[in-house]
Each structure stands twice: as C-alpha cells, then as structure tokens.
Design an enzyme around this catalytic site. Structure first.
Site, PDB file in Angstrom:
ATOM      1  N   CYS A  47     -59.614  -2.444  71.230  1.00  0.00           N
ATOM      2  CA  CYS A  47     -60.596  -3.111  70.364  1.00  0.00           C
ATOM      3  C   CYS A  47     -62.020  -2.746  70.777  1.00  0.00           C
ATOM      4  CB  CYS A  47     -60.377  -4.621  70.389  1.00  0.00           C
ATOM      5  SG  CYS A  47     -58.772  -5.084  69.688  1.00  0.00           S
ATOM      6  N   THR A  48     -62.241  -2.563  72.061  1.00  0.00           N
ATOM      7  CA  THR A  48     -63.555  -2.144  72.537  1.00  0.00           C
ATOM      8  C   THR A  48     -63.855  -0.729  72.038  1.00  0.00           C
ATOM      9  OG1 THR A  48     -63.433  -3.576  74.466  1.00  0.00           O
ATOM     10  CG2 THR A  48     -64.969  -1.715  74.586  1.00  0.00           C
TER      11      THR A  48
END
Length: 157
Positions: A47-48
């Site tokens: 997600c980062t």
C-alpha cells in the site's frame, strides 16, 4: 458481496472523513475526473508503494485533469500518520465499516495460504465529471499499478 461496478454505472455517493477529520463526499469531487483507489492497509509495503506511485505522478495526473483519492478501512488517525510519513498530497478517506468499499465492489472474499476471509480487494475506479464510472479495475497489483493505469488512461509515462 456487492456487485462490481462497470463503465457506465453511476458511482455510489458517499461521505467519509479524510486524514484531517474533514468530511468528503463524492458530490464534492464532481466536475473533475476522479481516480478513486481502494487499498487494504496504510503503512504496509504494498500500500505504501502504491500510494507513493500516485504521489510521484500526481502532478501529471492533475495536469491531465484527474484528482486522486485513496480509501481504506484504516482509522483517521492511521491515515494521518501514513499521509505525514509518506508526504502524500491527496486525500485519504477512512472507510472503517467498509460500507463504501462494499458499494463499489471492493470488499469480498480473499484467500491467503488456503484460508478464506472477507477483506478489501485492491481496486481502482475512474469516475467522470458527471459521476459515472469510466474505468473499473479490480484485484490490481500494488507494484506497477499506477503505470498500468496511466497507460489505460492513455497518459504518457
């Protein structure tokens, strides 16, 4: 499990809090093309990577008339920390009860190591200025997704 949206569908309206605690509604975003992306959890590696890819291409997306909005089941507090740590310059919306993810078909059965469970399906929907879905992508990969989305939108990389 909700039906997945397809191009031409009316995007379901919603109101969620962003990372600052401000309410954001889909109707607030009308008039511009919106990239609404759903991701499972802030501050996780995939997600980062995806959020930073959006951050790093945001200037060219904005120049092409797009605004980016991320949605996850994280709390406002977790989103604020994530946004600050990664210097994200677009709104992150908290969908803790995953009602919006369900309405957009981004919540459903997932499998991991042979175990089935309900969770957020990494998805991206592009909504036109009138509020209709123009592109719907489900089960996208975090790495390389933004580059593929840019190709699908016919934007130069």
């Amino acid at each position: 499990m909700a039906e997945r949206l397809i191009p031409g569908d009316i995007a379901p309206d919603f109101t969620l809090e962003d990372e600052t605690g401000k309410s954001v509604s889909l109707s607030d975003l009308r008039g511009r093309k919106t990239i609404l992306y759903f991701y499972p959890a802030a501050s996780t590696p995939g997600c980062t990577k995806e959020a930073c890819d959006f951050r790093d291409t945001l200037g060219s997306l904005k120049a092409a008339g797009y605004q980016v909005v991320g949605v996850s089941p994280d709390s406002v507090k977790a989103l604020a920390k994530f946004s600050e740590e990664e210097q994200l310059s677009f709104p992150l919306l908290s969908d803790e009860d995953h009602a919006v993810a369900e309405a957009y078909g981004a919540w459903g059965e997932k499998k991991n190591y042979g175990r089935s469970y309900m969770g957020l399906i990494r998805s991206t929907l592009v909504i036109d200025p009138e509020g209709k879905v123009s592109l719907a992508q489900y089960n996208v990969r975090a790495t390389g997704h933004v580059a593929k989305l840019r190709r699908d939108l016919k934007l130069d990389n």
